[in-house]
Enzyme design. Sequence first.
Site, mmCIF file in Angstrom:
data_model
loop_
_atom_site.group_PDB
_atom_site.id
_atom_site.type_symbol
_atom_site.label_atom_id
_atom_site.label_comp_id
_atom_site.label_asym_id
_atom_site.label_seq_id
_atom_site.Cartn_x
_atom_site.Cartn_y
_atom_site.Cartn_z
ATOM 1 N N VAL A 121 -27.864 -12.665 3.427
ATOM 2 C CA VAL A 121 -28.454 -13.894 3.938
ATOM 3 C C VAL A 121 -28.294 -15.115 3.631
ATOM 4 O O VAL A 121 -28.322 -15.302 2.461
ATOM 5 C CB VAL A 121 -29.866 -13.692 4.082
ATOM 6 C CG1 VAL A 121 -30.725 -14.723 4.883
ATOM 7 C CG2 VAL A 121 -30.515 -12.260 4.617
ATOM 8 N N GLY A 122 -27.158 -15.774 4.262
ATOM 9 C CA GLY A 122 -26.817 -16.911 3.883
ATOM 10 C C GLY A 122 -27.587 -18.122 4.559
ATOM 11 O O GLY A 122 -28.419 -17.919 5.550
ATOM 12 N N ASP A 163 -25.943 -14.666 -3.823
ATOM 13 C CA ASP A 163 -24.579 -14.680 -3.287
ATOM 14 C C ASP A 163 -23.478 -14.617 -4.223
ATOM 15 O O ASP A 163 -22.593 -13.986 -4.382
ATOM 16 C CB ASP A 163 -24.141 -15.734 -2.141
ATOM 17 C CG ASP A 163 -24.641 -17.278 -2.611
ATOM 18 O OD1 ASP A 163 -25.331 -17.403 -3.569
ATOM 19 O OD2 ASP A 163 -24.020 -17.983 -2.059
ATOM 20 N N ARG A 164 -23.850 -15.716 -5.440
ATOM 21 C CA ARG A 164 -22.710 -15.814 -6.498
ATOM 22 C C ARG A 164 -22.920 -14.509 -7.106
ATOM 23 O O ARG A 164 -21.754 -14.236 -7.823
ATOM 24 C CB ARG A 164 -23.000 -17.150 -7.082
ATOM 25 C CG ARG A 164 -23.048 -18.315 -6.352
ATOM 26 C CD ARG A 164 -23.141 -19.550 -6.758
ATOM 27 N NE ARG A 164 -22.424 -20.281 -7.950
ATOM 28 C CZ ARG A 164 -22.638 -21.229 -8.494
ATOM 29 N NH1 ARG A 164 -23.912 -21.593 -8.790
ATOM 30 N NH2 ARG A 164 -21.411 -21.382 -9.470
#
EC number: 2.7.1.33
Length: 257
Positions: A7-8, A111-112
Amino acid sequence: MLLVVDVGNTNTVFGIFENGNKIPLFHKRTVTRKDRTSDELGLFFRGFLREFKIENEMITGGIYSSVVPTLNPILDRMFQDWFKIEAIRVHYQMKLPFSISYPRPYEIGADRLVNAATCAIDFPGKSIIIDLGTATTFCVVNEKPEYLGGVIAPGLKVSMDALTRNTSQLPPIVFQSPGKILGDSTIESIQAGFFFGWIGLLEGIIREIKKDKGQDYQVIGTGGLVTVIDAAHPGIFDKIDPLLTLRGLQILHLMNS
């Protein structure tokens, strides 16, 4: 089967893995909506799965990374109610295939962490991972592997939208190479500014990271626009993998289930 969800802020990417294969059977990108309920998400995913003749009960595992905290409990509930499983949420205290050399590890976006996991397993060695998303992120992982830190710059689409929104006479454009530095029209001039400006940003930050950490770092690109940039201006990335984040979710699920 394993359902993975990233999910961005702008887009949500998800896919299905089966039998430990490193490449997802299917994947899809959709706009992130922050007003969805767990049932709306459940219906959405059921529709996606049925496109490929997959029923909910065939999903036996789930994991998600999210940079939208308000959606986390909604995703948890969706996995529980619609798939009868407890999904794993990516966070810095879970089992990771790398250590973290970072004074405030809780600040590292999920995410990273996921991208670094893929590089630690699939691209061992010294790596700079560039993700062209809502933000343009650079993460650095050494050969140990150890997460050393990174750089966060504005995302390309965010910058393009801001220019259009805050000016009266500059039209929206499609991101592509104009083929030359000097534009013969307003649209070509904007395209030149964004294309060559972003090339300069990427090359400049890579150069500074290598100056600080060493020249022997491989550069790995991912994100929605990575193939566009690589095709128009090859040489920035040593490797590209648009699905690198989904693969990282699979790796972290294997480590934490």
